[in-house]
Design an enzyme around this catalytic site. Structure first.
Site, PDB file in Angstrom:
ATOM      1  N   TYR A   1      45.931  42.655  40.871  1.00 36.31           N
ATOM      2  CA  TYR A   1      46.739  43.128  39.746  1.00 36.31           C
ATOM      3  C   TYR A   1      46.845  44.650  39.721  1.00 36.31           C
ATOM      4  O   TYR A   1      45.852  45.362  39.803  1.00 36.31           O
ATOM      5  CB  TYR A   1      46.068  42.583  38.483  1.00 36.31           C
ATOM      6  CG  TYR A   1      46.403  43.227  37.166  1.00 36.31           C
ATOM      7  CD1 TYR A   1      47.665  43.084  36.610  1.00 36.31           C
ATOM      8  CD2 TYR A   1      45.433  43.928  36.469  1.00 36.31           C
ATOM      9  CE1 TYR A   1      47.958  43.647  35.387  1.00 36.31           C
ATOM     10  CE2 TYR A   1      45.705  44.480  35.241  1.00 36.31           C
ATOM     11  CZ  TYR A   1      46.971  44.353  34.692  1.00 36.31           C
ATOM     12  OH  TYR A   1      47.247  44.901  33.473  1.00 36.31           O
TER      13      TYR A   1
ATOM     14  N   ALA B   1      39.910  36.721  37.413  1.00 39.06           N
ATOM     15  CA  ALA B   1      39.227  37.968  37.759  1.00 39.06           C
ATOM     16  C   ALA B   1      40.066  39.172  37.331  1.00 39.06           C
ATOM     17  O   ALA B   1      41.252  39.256  37.662  1.00 39.06           O
ATOM     18  CB  ALA B   1      38.961  38.016  39.260  1.00 39.06           C
TER      19      ALA B   1
ATOM     20  N   PHE C   1      40.247  42.155  38.389  1.00 36.37           N
ATOM     21  CA  PHE C   1      40.738  42.959  39.499  1.00 36.37           C
ATOM     22  C   PHE C   1      41.640  42.147  40.434  1.00 36.37           C
ATOM     23  O   PHE C   1      42.089  42.668  41.460  1.00 36.37           O
ATOM     24  CB  PHE C   1      39.566  43.543  40.293  1.00 36.37           C
ATOM     25  CG  PHE C   1      38.530  42.514  40.657  1.00 36.37           C
ATOM     26  CD1 PHE C   1      38.650  41.746  41.792  1.00 36.37           C
ATOM     27  CD2 PHE C   1      37.437  42.303  39.832  1.00 36.37           C
ATOM     28  CE1 PHE C   1      37.707  40.784  42.110  1.00 36.37           C
ATOM     29  CE2 PHE C   1      36.479  41.353  40.137  1.00 36.37           C
ATOM     30  CZ  PHE C   1      36.613  40.584  41.282  1.00 36.37           C
ATOM     31  N   GLU C   2      41.899  40.889  40.070  1.00 42.26           N
ATOM     32  CA  GLU C   2      42.810  40.080  40.883  1.00 42.26           C
ATOM     33  C   GLU C   2      44.054  39.741  40.065  1.00 42.26           C
ATOM     34  O   GLU C   2      44.953  40.563  39.946  1.00 42.26           O
ATOM     35  CB  GLU C   2      42.084  38.842  41.422  1.00 42.26           C
ATOM     36  CG  GLU C   2      40.989  39.231  42.417  1.00 42.26           C
ATOM     37  CD  GLU C   2      40.358  38.055  43.115  1.00 42.26           C
ATOM     38  OE1 GLU C   2      41.044  37.400  43.911  1.00 42.26           O
ATOM     39  OE2 GLU C   2      39.164  37.792  42.868  1.00 42.26           O
ATOM     40  N   MET C   3      44.107  38.567  39.422  1.00 39.99           N
ATOM     41  CA  MET C   3      45.312  38.204  38.681  1.00 39.99           C
ATOM     42  C   MET C   3      45.189  38.495  37.185  1.00 39.99           C
ATOM     43  O   MET C   3      46.182  38.539  36.468  1.00 39.99           O
ATOM     44  CB  MET C   3      45.655  36.745  38.963  1.00 39.99           C
ATOM     45  CG  MET C   3      45.936  36.526  40.457  1.00 39.99           C
ATOM     46  SD  MET C   3      45.979  34.803  40.992  1.00 39.99           S
ATOM     47  CE  MET C   3      47.678  34.401  40.637  1.00 39.99           C
TER      48      MET C   3
END
Length: 356
Positions: free
Chosen positions: A109, A151, A153-155
């Protein structure tokens, strides 16, 4: 450093010298024997028929169906599962590129890198594994599918946000009702649908053709590599149809005096704080910080670099050298490395069309 520890390291270094315990000359068996040995070591071929595939990967807790697989595929490529609507599961698991993203660390993201500098394991053949993630903390692909979505730092989505977005789409509500029944558009069902789709992502390779009886599917060099792979002990951890992914093992298993020479002249004579035999960018030390990592599956490994948990090693030859030295305790020669890589390249294949 304590004198006793220094003595132990010196003795261990001497005992590892090749002239004390020379390797026997490698003899590659005939094709029928080599095939039999591979199959007896549980290195099995991926099936071509849907019925056989289902026997392997269908889950009693999440039975597969054509409609569920189709919905899971739709979700796998849906950017609405990410906060800014720009990435999806396929962003880090590019099916045409070996099922990962070929980056040292996953990018999520708003371009955020994984804070532990962990890279994306392949999604291809992941359903054949006993656990997911680098520390093996997830038991199956359904559980794993929910992790990156949430997460930060991901989606960077919450389950409630995912459900709210999808419920605004009448066609998505209809698809969930068809698969799970009315009112069953839940985050758990999102995970189940994605998991069902991922269970179909099995690949077949020249190695499978060899296991099924085609002697010419592997080159002589690849057959020599397969022999090394089995005789030297690689198959002890990289086992099963997935050629890995069945165990969580310590890495590295072995240490060497030369690894400590760089700290001998420091004021406090301290040991290395991190045992990883390469620059451990991100500082990840596996399960419970004890250097236990899920053994990666090796299917399509020639297409899934860079290697190891933090993508520190670009070249597959170097990855093989490190594994031979630190896991097997016998560093492969350049010729042995080349043969092993030839075998590993034979594990690269295409997704099987099971008619979904």
């Amino acid at each position: 450093m304590k004198p006793l520890l220094i003595l132990i390291l010196v003795v261990a270094g001497i005992l590892s010298l090749p002239f004390l315990f020379p390797e026997k000359a490698l003899k590659v068996p005939d094709d029928a024997t080599l095939r039999h040995e591979a199959l007896s070591h549980n290195l099995l071929s991926v099936p071509t028929e849907r019925e056989e595939m289902l026997k392997l990967v269908d889950s009693p807790a999440n039975p597969m169906s054509e409609a569920k697989v189709a919905l899971g595929k739709r979700l796998f490529f849906d950017p609405r599962l990410s906060k800014d609507g720009t990435i999806n599961c396929a962003s880090c698991h590019i099916l045409e590129a070996g099922g990962d993203d070929n980056r040292p660390t996953a990018i999520g993201y708003y371009g955020r890198p994984n804070p532990r500098h962990l890279n994306s394991p392949t999604v291809l053949n992941a359903a054949l594994q006993r656990s997911q993630f680098w520390d093996g903390r997830a038991k199956d692909v359904e559980e794993q599918a929910g992790g990156p979505i949430q997460a930060p730092f991901e989606m960077n989505m919450t389950p409630e946000e995912v459900v709210a977005r999808l419920r605004k789409d009448p066609s998505m509500v209809e698809a969930f009702a068809k698969v799970f029944g009315e009112g069953n558009l839940t985050f758990a069902k999102v995970r189940n649908a994605i998991g069902a789709y991922e269970r179909t992502l099995l690949t077949r390779s020249p190695f499978d053709d060899f296991l099924d009886g085609n002697d010419s599917a592997l080159s002589p060099e690849a057959k020599r590599g397969l022999t090394l792979f089995m005789e030297r002990g690689c198959k002890g951890c990289h086992t099963g149809m997935s050629v890995g992914g069945q165990l969580v093992k310590r890495f590295p298993l072995r240490r060497y005096l030369s690894d400590y020479l760089g700290v001998w002249f420091s004021p406090n004579m301290a040991l290395k704080r991190d045992e990883i035999p390469f620059d451990n960018v991100g500082g990840f030390t596996g399960r419970d910080g004890r250097y236990f990592f899920k053994v990666p599956l090796l299917r399509n490994v020639a297409r899934t670099g860079p290697y190891f948990h933090n993508g520190a090693i670009e070249d597959l030859h170097e990855a093989v050298r490190i594994m031979s030295k630190y896991q097997l305790g016998k560093e492969f020669t350049p010729d042995e490395i080349n043969a092993t890589v030839a075998f590993l390249k034979s594990l690269g294949g295409k997704i099987v069309d099971y008619g979904y």
